[in-house]
Design an enzyme around this catalytic site. Structure first.
Site, PDB file in Angstrom:
ATOM      1  N   ASP A  20     -62.768  42.302  73.298  1.00 48.56           N
ATOM      2  CA  ASP A  20     -62.344  43.448  72.493  1.00 48.56           C
ATOM      3  C   ASP A  20     -63.526  44.363  72.165  1.00 48.56           C
ATOM      4  OD1 ASP A  20     -60.396  44.769  70.682  1.00 48.56           O
ATOM      5  OD2 ASP A  20     -61.794  44.113  69.136  1.00 48.56           O
ATOM      6  N   GLU A  63     -62.171  45.361  77.468  1.00 48.39           N
ATOM      7  CA  GLU A  63     -61.392  46.412  76.812  1.00 48.39           C
ATOM      8  C   GLU A  63     -62.384  47.505  76.437  1.00 48.39           C
ATOM      9  OE1 GLU A  63     -59.277  48.363  73.236  1.00 48.39           O
ATOM     10  OE2 GLU A  63     -61.029  47.081  73.044  1.00 48.39           O
ATOM     11  N   ARG A 114     -59.764  38.452  76.555  1.00 45.95           N
ATOM     12  CA  ARG A 114     -59.845  39.910  76.525  1.00 45.95           C
ATOM     13  C   ARG A 114     -60.983  40.250  75.580  1.00 45.95           C
ATOM     14  NH1 ARG A 114     -58.555  43.554  72.617  1.00 45.95           N
ATOM     15  NH2 ARG A 114     -57.510  45.511  73.122  1.00 45.95           N
ATOM     16  N   ARG A 157     -49.771  53.350  64.995  1.00 48.98           N
ATOM     17  CA  ARG A 157     -49.593  52.445  66.139  1.00 48.98           C
ATOM     18  C   ARG A 157     -48.470  51.446  65.888  1.00 48.98           C
ATOM     19  NH1 ARG A 157     -55.614  50.309  66.840  1.00 48.98           N
ATOM     20  NH2 ARG A 157     -55.336  50.204  64.583  1.00 48.98           N
ATOM     21  N   HIS A 160     -50.510  47.877  72.719  1.00 51.23           N
ATOM     22  CA  HIS A 160     -50.367  47.943  71.260  1.00 51.23           C
ATOM     23  C   HIS A 160     -51.146  49.111  70.670  1.00 51.23           C
ATOM     24  CE1 HIS A 160     -54.288  46.251  71.752  1.00 51.23           C
ATOM     25  NE2 HIS A 160     -54.525  46.417  70.465  1.00 51.23           N
ATOM     26  N   ASP A 161     -52.026  49.737  71.472  1.00 46.74           N
ATOM     27  CA  ASP A 161     -52.855  50.822  70.953  1.00 46.74           C
ATOM     28  C   ASP A 161     -52.277  52.188  71.308  1.00 46.74           C
ATOM     29  OD1 ASP A 161     -54.810  49.557  69.446  1.00 46.74           O
ATOM     30  OD2 ASP A 161     -56.049  49.103  71.191  1.00 46.74           O
ATOM     31  N   ASP A 183     -55.900  45.165  60.639  1.00 48.88           N
ATOM     32  CA  ASP A 183     -55.984  45.873  61.910  1.00 48.88           C
ATOM     33  C   ASP A 183     -55.216  45.117  63.006  1.00 48.88           C
ATOM     34  OD1 ASP A 183     -56.610  47.809  63.736  1.00 48.88           O
ATOM     35  OD2 ASP A 183     -58.648  47.094  64.110  1.00 48.88           O
ATOM     36  N   HIS A 211     -66.975  42.264  65.845  1.00 43.61           N
ATOM     37  CA  HIS A 211     -66.989  42.199  64.379  1.00 43.61           C
ATOM     38  C   HIS A 211     -66.172  41.009  63.895  1.00 43.61           C
ATOM     39  CE1 HIS A 211     -63.842  45.028  65.870  1.00 43.61           C
ATOM     40  NE2 HIS A 211     -63.065  44.186  65.244  1.00 43.61           N
ATOM     41  N   GLN A 227     -63.991  45.334  58.649  1.00 48.56           N
ATOM     42  CA  GLN A 227     -64.425  44.744  59.929  1.00 48.56           C
ATOM     43  C   GLN A 227     -65.934  44.948  60.060  1.00 48.56           C
ATOM     44  OE1 GLN A 227     -61.256  47.123  61.765  1.00 48.56           O
ATOM     45  NE2 GLN A 227     -60.714  45.354  63.028  1.00 48.56           N
TER      46      GLN A 227
HETATM   47  C1  GLC Z   1     -59.493  47.242  70.005  1.00 48.53           C
HETATM   48  C2  GLC Z   1     -58.053  46.901  69.689  1.00 48.53           C
HETATM   49  C3  GLC Z   1     -57.580  47.751  68.557  1.00 48.53           C
HETATM   50  C4  GLC Z   1     -58.456  47.497  67.357  1.00 48.53           C
HETATM   51  C5  GLC Z   1     -59.947  47.666  67.708  1.00 48.53           C
HETATM   52  C6  GLC Z   1     -60.834  47.099  66.653  1.00 48.53           C
HETATM   53  O1  GLC Z   1     -59.638  48.529  70.447  1.00 48.53           O
HETATM   54  O2  GLC Z   1     -57.247  47.070  70.814  1.00 48.53           O
HETATM   55  O3  GLC Z   1     -56.225  47.506  68.251  1.00 48.53           O
HETATM   56  O4  GLC Z   1     -58.106  48.399  66.340  1.00 48.53           O
HETATM   57  O5  GLC Z   1     -60.281  46.986  68.895  1.00 48.53           O
HETATM   58  O6  GLC Z   1     -60.865  45.711  66.726  1.00 48.53           O
END
Ligand code: GLC
Length: 651
Positions: A296, A338, A294, A527, A402-403, A153, A196, A264
């Site tokens: 996540d 995020e 950041r 992506r 990146h998303d 991922d 995770h 994950q």
């Molecule tokens: C966040 C990341 C993304 C990832 C997800 C799971 O949203 O930006 O790229 O797939 O977390 O970790």
């Protein structure tokens, strides 16, 4: 009404007075070597302890060994503070003296994947001058930790928070780089993937060998009874990859909660050991020189039966407890949330005692929305009431990352201004995947959900803004139109309240890269179309003025430079103005005596803001457009060219 007596502050003090002497004994030697510093640490501890105690009590107070949890946490705090390098303690003091430094107009961010950008950490050193040329002083390196081989991922399945991916480098190289960046005035930002771990993390491996302590690190179930009850309310995050949020683990012979991919594994924060273990990983990273983490996937960290298990109150409590711990051990550390969720929920994570920074996914989505519709009513309406955040916090504004792009606007906001949200999302998806006849965009669908019809969009800034299409048609007028669209969105990202965050590659106009289609590990994750290995050899090509790349790069630098000269562009706020024209989006930025009026035209055609509306915004005398140095005579209408953005100094 009787106010209930709150016993917690008193108990917080009592518990600290009981535990601290023991901890002081444990670390007596080291503490004795730095009595002044210990004194400062203790001041912070006393300042933050009450709220930390309250958060921990809310989360774990019902457990019989809560006092033990408190002891262990205090031990962690002291241990990581003692391990904190002297130069970072100096930085802590500097930041404590200027806690709102990140609200400055001087702060400009960039984000990149180390392996895609420079192959590895060692070679990233050579590019510091490039970051400086761009004007960056906040650098986010995408996840670079040890991960499973193959699909991980994009680094978000972490197997070890204390080891980097060996292909990228070593932890020593990372902390050395952090120091080098710091010397150059650039703050290092890393991900804290705390919802995770990967299924190869040592905790997961031990859980797989049926070690009960480590099974309790995750949410595991012997049969489908509970998973089925939970599942009724959960959504699929990656519906094309798999259905449902639980994965069968053959070794354990149990179901494991896996919100994202099956590899994950969601951590179980109702277990205080998980909280402490992750707090230690956080403080370890802070001690490597990371200044911003950041956080996540913040929305998913607490599970509650009968809910969608997103944005639960405990998710906030956990982050606040981490925040208090950071303030004690590493006060220069900031959090960025995020939360790619409903705008009402995004706001909830933003607070000086929680996340001081937050991505602004709503602004991002609505800028693309306005670019497609050429109308600004949804953008204007939403921003007017959804922009304000608590003082001392700020947005991180981005156009691409990146998303994927999801259309996260509020349905009722849309209805209030006569837009049918479902129909509109369908239109936007068609537009950005190029299915709509008038589309200029070359986006790729991401995670089409056959049950709901929902889909998100992948693609680079330039390809979504029409450059790829224009270049393929070799049409110079279309190319110029795409350039204007790109400059428009950039101008807003740089001038609206918050920190602008550049997705590296966008400074030179990176296009979609379809090579992921031939890589079986990522072929199903579109992506990767905007996670390109393609580079522009900046150092050599910086002087090649005939290229589009050169133009994009220099326009970007110029805008960043201009921002840094304008104190009015500091802070995370702005006031949306009435432009009187459905294609224009304008806002006022002000600080002390400086006032800048920024107006943006989302249409290809010239658009007018009349003198009456200008006057109402405070345009009284002749004013200058700071981007072009043109003067607008007072009392006259303002005519903006197609996709033009003007920054009027109306101080
Ligand atoms: C966040 C990341 C993304 C990832 C997800 C799971 O949203 O930006 O790229 O797939 O977390 O970790």
């Amino acid at each position: 009404m009787m106010v209930e007596y709150d016993w917690r502050p008193e108990q917080a003090v009592k518990s600290l007075n009981r535990i601290l002497p023991q901890v002081e004994k444990t670390f007596a030697d080291k503490i004795g070597q730095a009595p002044d510093e210990w004194h400062k640490f203790k001041n912070r501890l006393h300042r933050e302890w009450e709220r930390l105690f309250i958060y921990l009590h809310q989360l774990y107070g019902w457990q019989y060994d809560f006092f033990y949890t408190l002891q262990r946490i205090l031990n962690t705090l002291v241990q990581y503070w003692l391990e904190r390098p002297a130069e970072l303690k100096l930085l802590d003091e500097k930041r404590e003296a200027d806690p709102c430094w990140f609200l400055s107009e001087k702060v400009v961010g960039g984000v990149l994947y180390v392996d895609l950008f420079s192959d590895n950490l060692a070679k990233l050193d050579d590019h510091i001058s490039y970051f400086k040329k761009l004007g960056l002083n906040y650098l986010h390196l995408m996840p670079l930790f040890a991960v499973p081989k193959g699909d991980n991922d994009g680094g978000y399945a972490v197997s070890d928070y204390r080891a980097t991916n060996p292909d990228i480098g070593t932890m020593e190289e990372l902390s050395k780089l952090a120091a080098e960046l710091r010397d150059e005035g650039i703050s290092l930002v890393l991900d804290f993937v705390f919802n995770h771990t990967s299924d190869e993390h040592i905790w997961a491996q031990k859980a797989k060998s049926n070690h009960p302590d480590f099974m309790a690190y995750y949410h595991t179930y012997p049969d489908r009874e509970l998973p089925d009850q939970f599942q009724k309310y959960l959504r699929d995050i990656f519906p094309t990859v798999r259905k449902g949020d639980f994965t069968w683990c053959e070794e354990m012979k149990r179901w494991v909660w896996t919100t994202f991919n099956s590899f994950q594994w969601d951590l179980n924060y109702s277990n205080p050991k998980v909280f402490r273990a992750m707090a230690e990983e956080m403080l370890f990273l802070a001690n490597q020189g990371v200044e911003v983490l950041r956080l996540d996937a913040v929305a998913f960290i607490w599970k509650r039966l009968g809910t969608n298990c997103e944005n639960q109150p405990e998710a906030h409590t956990i982050i606040r407890a981490f925040n208090a711990m950071a303030k004690i051990v590493a006060p220069c550390l900031l959090f960025k949330s995020e939360a790619i969720v409903h705008p009402d929920d995004v706001i909830q994570y933003i607070h000086t005692e929680e996340c001081q920074l937050s991505y602004n996914p709503l602004l991002m989505a609505l800028l693309w929305e306005a670019l497609a519709t050429r109308e600004t009513k949804l953008l204007e309406y939403s921003m007017r009431h959804r922009y304000p955040i608590p003082a001392g916090c700020t947005w991180v504004n981005f156009i691409r990352c990146h998303d994927d792009i999801g259309w996260t606007f509020d349905d009722q906001d849309a209805r209030n201004i006569g837009i049918d949200p479902a129909v509109h999302r369908k239109f936007l998806n068609k537009f950005y995947t190029g299915e709509h006849p008038d589309s200029f965009a070359k986006g790729i669908p991401f995670q089409f959900n056959a049950d709901t019809g929902d889909v998100r969009i992948s693609g680079t800034f330039s390809s979504l803004a029409g450059l790829e299409d224009a270049i393929s048609k070799q049409d110079s007028e279309l190319i110029e139109q795409a350039v204007r669209r790109i400059n428009l969105l950039r101008s807003i990202m740089v001038s609206i309240g918050g920190i602008p965050l550049l997705y590296i590659g966008d400074e030179w106009g990176m296009l979609n890269d379809y090579s992921y289609l031939s890589d079986p590990t990522i072929v199903n994750d579109s992506r990767w179309v905007h996670r390109s290995r393609k580079r522009w050899n900046a150092r050599e090509d910086l002087t090649d003025q005939d290229t589009l790349e050169w133009r994009f790069f220099h326009e970007m630098v110029k805008l960043f430079d201009l921002r840094k000269q304008l104190p009015a562009l500091q802070n995370g706020g702005m006031d949306v103005i009435h432009t009187g024209n459905p294609h224009l989006f304008g806002y006022l930025r002000a600080f002390k005596d400086q006032k800048i009026l920024i107006i943006n035209n989302f249409s290809e055609e010239p658009q007018t803001m009349d003198a009456v509306h200008l006057n109402a915004c405070g345009v009284k005398d002749d004013v200058m457009n700071l981007i072009t140095n043109d003067v607008l005579s007072s009392g006259k209408d303002l005519v903006l060219n197609g996709h033009q953005s003007v920054w009027l100094d109306i101080s």
